[in-house]
Design a protein around this motif. Structure first.
Motif, PDB file in Angstrom:
ATOM      1  N   TRP A   1       0.599  -1.075  -0.134  1.00 42.81           N
ATOM      2  CA  TRP A   1       0.102   0.105   0.013  1.00 42.81           C
ATOM      3  C   TRP A   1       0.997   1.286  -0.041  1.00 42.81           C
ATOM      4  O   TRP A   1       0.269   2.244  -0.585  1.00 42.81           O
ATOM      5  CB  TRP A   1      -0.878   0.080   1.246  1.00 42.81           C
ATOM      6  N   PRO A   2       2.101   1.420   0.561  1.00 41.10           N
ATOM      7  CA  PRO A   2       2.870   2.510   0.381  1.00 41.10           C
ATOM      8  C   PRO A   2       3.236   2.940  -0.937  1.00 41.10           C
ATOM      9  O   PRO A   2       3.224   4.061  -1.407  1.00 41.10           O
ATOM     10  CB  PRO A   2       4.071   2.274   1.298  1.00 41.10           C
ATOM     11  N   SER A   3       3.674   1.859  -1.715  1.00 36.58           N
ATOM     12  CA  SER A   3       3.811   2.034  -2.790  1.00 36.58           C
ATOM     13  C   SER A   3       2.758   2.291  -3.922  1.00 36.58           C
ATOM     14  O   SER A   3       2.821   3.040  -4.895  1.00 36.58           O
ATOM     15  CB  SER A   3       4.856   0.994  -3.479  1.00 36.58           C
ATOM     16  N   VAL A   4       1.504   2.003  -3.410  1.00 38.69           N
ATOM     17  CA  VAL A   4       0.254   2.448  -4.250  1.00 38.69           C
ATOM     18  C   VAL A   4       0.173   3.775  -3.881  1.00 38.69           C
ATOM     19  O   VAL A   4      -0.048   4.622  -5.064  1.00 38.69           O
ATOM     20  CB  VAL A   4      -0.678   1.548  -3.726  1.00 38.69           C
TER      21      VAL A   4
ATOM     22  N   ALA B   1       0.743   9.303  -6.178  1.00 39.98           N
ATOM     23  CA  ALA B   1       1.104  10.794  -5.911  1.00 39.98           C
ATOM     24  C   ALA B   1       2.138  11.221  -7.004  1.00 39.98           C
ATOM     25  O   ALA B   1       1.977  12.392  -7.506  1.00 39.98           O
ATOM     26  CB  ALA B   1       1.913  10.673  -4.511  1.00 39.98           C
ATOM     27  N   LEU B   2       3.029  10.302  -7.193  1.00 42.21           N
ATOM     28  CA  LEU B   2       3.758  10.612  -8.860  1.00 42.21           C
ATOM     29  C   LEU B   2       2.913  11.213  -9.717  1.00 42.21           C
ATOM     30  O   LEU B   2       3.503  11.895 -10.778  1.00 42.21           O
ATOM     31  CB  LEU B   2       4.688   9.640  -8.771  1.00 42.21           C
ATOM     32  N   VAL B   3       2.047  10.267 -10.088  1.00 40.11           N
ATOM     33  CA  VAL B   3       1.258  10.438 -11.445  1.00 40.11           C
ATOM     34  C   VAL B   3       0.326  11.922 -11.122  1.00 40.11           C
ATOM     35  O   VAL B   3       0.155  12.605 -12.118  1.00 40.11           O
ATOM     36  CB  VAL B   3       0.084   9.462 -11.623  1.00 40.11           C
TER      37      VAL B   3
ATOM     38  N   VAL C   1       0.859  15.292 -13.798  1.00 39.19           N
ATOM     39  CA  VAL C   1      -0.155  15.726 -14.321  1.00 39.19           C
ATOM     40  C   VAL C   1      -0.440  17.179 -14.168  1.00 39.19           C
ATOM     41  O   VAL C   1      -0.540  18.046 -15.092  1.00 39.19           O
ATOM     42  CB  VAL C   1      -1.658  14.925 -14.204  1.00 39.19           C
ATOM     43  N   VAL C   2      -0.369  17.577 -13.080  1.00 44.42           N
ATOM     44  CA  VAL C   2      -0.675  18.887 -12.432  1.00 44.42           C
ATOM     45  C   VAL C   2       0.164  19.787 -12.370  1.00 44.42           C
ATOM     46  O   VAL C   2       0.175  21.143 -12.422  1.00 44.42           O
ATOM     47  CB  VAL C   2      -1.549  19.101 -11.055  1.00 44.42           C
ATOM     48  N   SER C   3       1.575  19.559 -12.494  1.00 45.93           N
ATOM     49  CA  SER C   3       2.787  20.344 -12.364  1.00 45.93           C
ATOM     50  C   SER C   3       3.247  20.559 -13.792  1.00 45.93           C
ATOM     51  O   SER C   3       3.232  19.495 -14.755  1.00 45.93           O
ATOM     52  CB  SER C   3       3.629  20.033 -11.474  1.00 45.93           C
TER      53      SER C   3
END
Length: 464
Positions: A158-161, A166-168, A172-174
């Motif tokens: 779950w931490p990697s999920v 978060a990375l995606v 996308v937004v930055s």
């Protein structure tokens, strides 16, 4: 034939979408969607005729040892590790002092074109070399460890999920592809978190269980034909099993692995991440986003923050839909055959069958991006700080249908893997076939969504 032209404005504004030079398929969208779904359904009908458990295990278990001497493997690993550290250093330097123009900046092109598009494809087309290349892993093993904390097993994957989503979202937004300095800031933050986590929990634990990039490449590597050498033990040293082996593509996905909470969720997140990355660059999504945001988003920083939150909500909700659909299929599969296995066990066992879908969609999503911007990447590698005019390759019109072919091939391989997993998990002949019905429905739905996204032209995401 492909031709080279000056890079168009806005080509790299959204790194996940294909370049503006990549044309959408001329085939009608409804036809490509229906064709992709029909091919996946037809492939299931074909594989359902193959019911010889022993023969299927023999096919998936076939392998050939590659005669690569141990000193050569160690030398190659050391060279790849050094190259990874050099590449990371070059990216940080070029992103800080290099040209501000993204298509003339080594950091932007090396990260998004060379690494996330090109190198990522090598992990499922050839084999996963990321454990050797990974510069953060190399640095983590050099730095002294604190001897630290144990990561609770209940956390599982779950931490990697959370890290992958978060990375995606950040991607996308930055403006990571338009602002080299912003990319450097992200890499510095990622480096700090990764090295701190590796010191606290141990490098092996961090990169095996927490780091989303390492987990993604490790899973992609299970699709590849070349599998890594098994870990040497004193009793197995010098045995013929040592060394890399050549297997059929996707065959390693049928191997049994240790169960881990959240492992199925990460596979679904990997599939959804690539889908979302392409979805937000489609005209249909932009029309929806403008309709939803225009009445409530004010001008200025406050409006941008609201838009970021909207995209975060869309990312999480979409992941929830994908995961809920997959879990529903797993529950229905268990119910159809009257299995006493726990629902989570069925979810985890069938999750590897989604990896060829994720790989096929990544290939369709990224190959055109790589080919289009390869002249610009080559130019900055030769002259990192030249800042000259970048050029792109204009791909021919038949490339659009080829992209859709990659999507369909990934799904066809997924059907085969699911069939092999079902025969391994459930006894008999009819029960394994019936257990696949819900998963085939899900795969057909995933195929149709991916085919539709790949067939769309790309635009800059709204309000970003």
């Amino acid at each position: 034939m492909p031709t080279a032209t000056p890079v168009p404005a806005g080509t790299l504004r959204h790194i996940g979408g294909l370049s503006d030079a990549v044309v959408a398929t001329p085939v009608p969208s409804w036809l490509t969607v229906l064709t992709g779904g029909a091919l996946v359904a037809a492939s299931f009908l074909f594989t359902s005729l193959l019911t010889d458990h022993a023969a299927i295990r023999a096919v998936n278990g076939w392998s050939v040892r590659l005669p690569v001497p141990l000193p050569l493997r160690r030398g190659a690993a050391a060279s790849l590790s050094a190259a990874g550290v050099v590449a990371l250093t070059a990216v940080l330097v070029a992103g800080t002092v290099g040209p501000a123009t993204p298509t003339a900046n080594l950091a932007v092109l090396l990260v998004w074109v060379g690494w996330w598009a090109g190198y990522a494809m090598s992990t499922y087309l050839l084999g996963n070399t990321w454990p050797a290349v990974n510069p953060w892993r190399t640095l983590a093993h050099v730095l002294p460890a604190t001897g630290g904390r144990r990561l609770p097993r209940r956390y599982g994957a779950w931490p990697s999920v959370a890290g992958l989503l978060a990375l995606v979202w950040i991607e996308v937004v930055s403006p990571l592809a338009a602002a080299p300095r912003a990319l450097v800031a992200l890499l510095v933050a990622y480096t700090a978190v990764t090295l701190a986590g590796a010191r606290r929990y141990g490098a092996d634990t961090w990169f095996r269980r927490v780091d989303p990039v390492s987990r993604a490449f490790r899973l992609y590597g299970r699709v590849a034909p070349v599998q890594r050498a098994r870990r040497r033990t004193p009793e197995r040293a010098g045995s013929p099993d040592d060394g890399p082996r050549l297997r059929l593509p996707g065959a390693a996905l049928t191997d049994r692995t240790a169960p881990e909470p959240g492992s199925a969720a990460f596979v679904v997140a990997l599939l959804w991440a690539t889908t979302f990355d392409g979805l937000v660059a489609t005209p249909a999504w932009n029309a929806f986003a403008r309709g939803a945001l225009a009445p409530v988003v004010p001008a200025g920083p406050a409006g941008r923050v609201l838009a970021w939150l909207f995209y975060l909500l869309a990312l999480v909700v979409g992941f929830g839909v994908f995961l809920g659909t997959y879990r529903l299929a797993a529950a229905r599969s268990r119910s159809v055959v009257g299995s006493l296995l726990a629902p989570a066990a069925v979810e985890r066992r069938f999750a590897p069958s989604l990896l060829p879908i994720a790989a096929g969609y990544h290939l369709a999503h990224s190959l055109g991006y790589l080919l289009t911007l390869s002249p610009a990447l080559l130019a900055v590698v030769v002259d990192p700080f030249g800042g000259g005019t970048a050029r792109v390759v204009v791909l021919p019109g038949w490339f659009g249908p080829l992209q859709l072919g990659f999507v369909v091939l990934g799904h066809l391989l997924a059907v085969w893997v699911a069939h092999a997993l079902a025969l391994d998990l459930f006894p008999g002949v009819l029960r394994p076939i019936r257990s696949q019905y819900p998963f085939v429905v899900v795969m057909v739905a995933y195929t149709m969504v991916a085919a539709w996204v790949v067939g769309q032209p790309t635009v800059t995401p709204a309000f970003l």
